[in-house]
Design an enzyme around this catalytic site. Sequence first.
Site, PDB file in Angstrom:
ATOM      1  N   SER A 217     107.764  84.457  18.791  1.00  0.00           N
ATOM      2  CA  SER A 217     108.934  83.992  18.061  1.00  0.00           C
ATOM      3  C   SER A 217     108.810  84.299  16.568  1.00  0.00           C
ATOM      4  CB  SER A 217     109.136  82.504  18.323  1.00  0.00           C
ATOM      5  OG  SER A 217     110.373  82.061  17.821  1.00  0.00           O
ATOM      6  N   ASP A 401     117.288  84.497  26.848  1.00  0.00           N
ATOM      7  CA  ASP A 401     116.840  83.995  25.551  1.00  0.00           C
ATOM      8  C   ASP A 401     117.964  84.163  24.535  1.00  0.00           C
ATOM      9  OD1 ASP A 401     115.609  83.298  23.229  1.00  0.00           O
ATOM     10  OD2 ASP A 401     113.977  84.762  23.363  1.00  0.00           O
ATOM     11  N   HIS A 428     113.342  81.540  25.903  1.00  0.00           N
ATOM     12  CA  HIS A 428     112.470  81.765  24.750  1.00  0.00           C
ATOM     13  C   HIS A 428     111.063  81.195  24.963  1.00  0.00           C
ATOM     14  CE1 HIS A 428     112.135  83.067  20.597  1.00  0.00           C
ATOM     15  NE2 HIS A 428     111.581  81.913  20.260  1.00  0.00           N
TER      16      HIS A 428
END
Length: 526
Positions: A217, A401, A428
Amino acid sequence: MLYIPFFSRLSVSEYQGMLIAALFFIVEKLLRVFLLVFPIGVVVDYAPSWIRPPKLLAGARPEPEEEECFLDDFNSFAEIMEFWGYPYEDHLVETRDGYLLGTHRITGPREEDGRRDSSAKPVVLFWHGFMLNSECFVCHPDWVNILPFRLAEAGYDVWLGNSRGNKYSYKHMRYSPEDRRFWNFSIDEIALVDVPTTVDYILKETGAEKLTYIGFSQGTAQMFMALSRNKRLNEQVDHFIALAPASTPRGFENSVVDYFTKATPHMLYLLFGRRRAMSLVYFWINLLPREAYVAVLDYCVNLLFGWSMRNLSQETKNIVYWHLYSYTSVKAIVHWMQIIRCGELQMYDDEPSVYPMWSASSADRYYRRCGYTMGPLTHWNNTYPLGKITTRVSLFHGGADSLSSVDVLLNDLAVVPEECVCFRHYEHMDFLWADTVGALVYPRVLALMGVNETAANPEGSAADEIPFPEIGNGPEEETGASRSHQHQRTASRNSVKLLGLQHTHVLTRRRMSSSVSSVCSSSLDM
């Protein structure tokens, strides 16, 4: 529409979103005061029976006999390492602006006694995402779903970094966390100072010339930023593996919250302050029973991002959600909202235009690049030149996501990714904590790093009987096509691997390698 000075800076919908957000924070603060006066145990005792689920009575926790319970209350990286039996070291990396970054090192497999191996080992550095810390990579209850452990077993020198301000980097040489100057940093400082400083420290400590970087991320976004501005770092990082890359998130699932992201930074500072962000989370973590806290988080991530979190079992959630939050600055949140608002991986804008960018569509970006603005252009805010990155890159992203925008990223990169794999049912957080991540994603990562699967899963290990989901075959029309990094750039832009996978039953780690070979993939037009 009539332009009214000051008030026309935002739309009616944005003012509505800001009002709702302000009401939420007011109600939350009042509720906190109420629960400080009347403990939740008292509230539950006097609440009507129809709103008292049995699991939440008296702060009920999972039964002690369940295997996962041993990890329930672990609050530090050290406790997790001691539980699994891995030798580790704690390091402090001092940045040029005075922050002390807590950095962890797993020095060898479980069989070793903690003494360093004098032989040279390949080095890998993990970096966490937004409002997380290094624990996120090692807190899963199933060994096979913990990538740092598998790399340690395969002979890697494993390091885990932490961004300034979080749980393990909560120290400055001059400022205390109560000083507003401590929190005066955005993602720029994390990317341009924390990351290269940590890489320099690790290479000096190990004597290695290069390392592999695995980010999740924001851990991917900051490395894209760092590599685009630091030529030397491109020579130090041999391979950049991005899990759930989030360079230019598309925004939030909830329309009200999405409008709120377009508010001016000053409005956000009024709501959150100018120090650490969302410190209220720790209050609720300590107050709510575990199942209630998990239910609240499930609701919040579904509201904000549309994630169902269905790829995590309830037992997994009870453990990993405990590690879901760590401090960062409000300025970092403002920076992300500026990126979402403009649709570009840009530097923090200290003086954003008083005229808002109403959407982050391609047309808006086109007009901005061509010099057209809705108001006077007082300054030009620089974006990160991703086209200058020369390091080998591999991307693993999810089709479900809402924060991933790999199509934009592929257009901005000049290098052709060695791997660009889309797991179409993955959200995610699944790239950290899904119950199938050790079978679907990590074998591909290990293969990219030249790791023998047998070395990463030693026979006779104490974790051999850990339950592990089997990989089911995808749709019949999918084939085993694989994209090589030697293909032309135009061809690679139009081809990524799509995995349509659903697990059917569990198996032990001894059968993992044979199951992974059953994965089917196909091409997907971007």
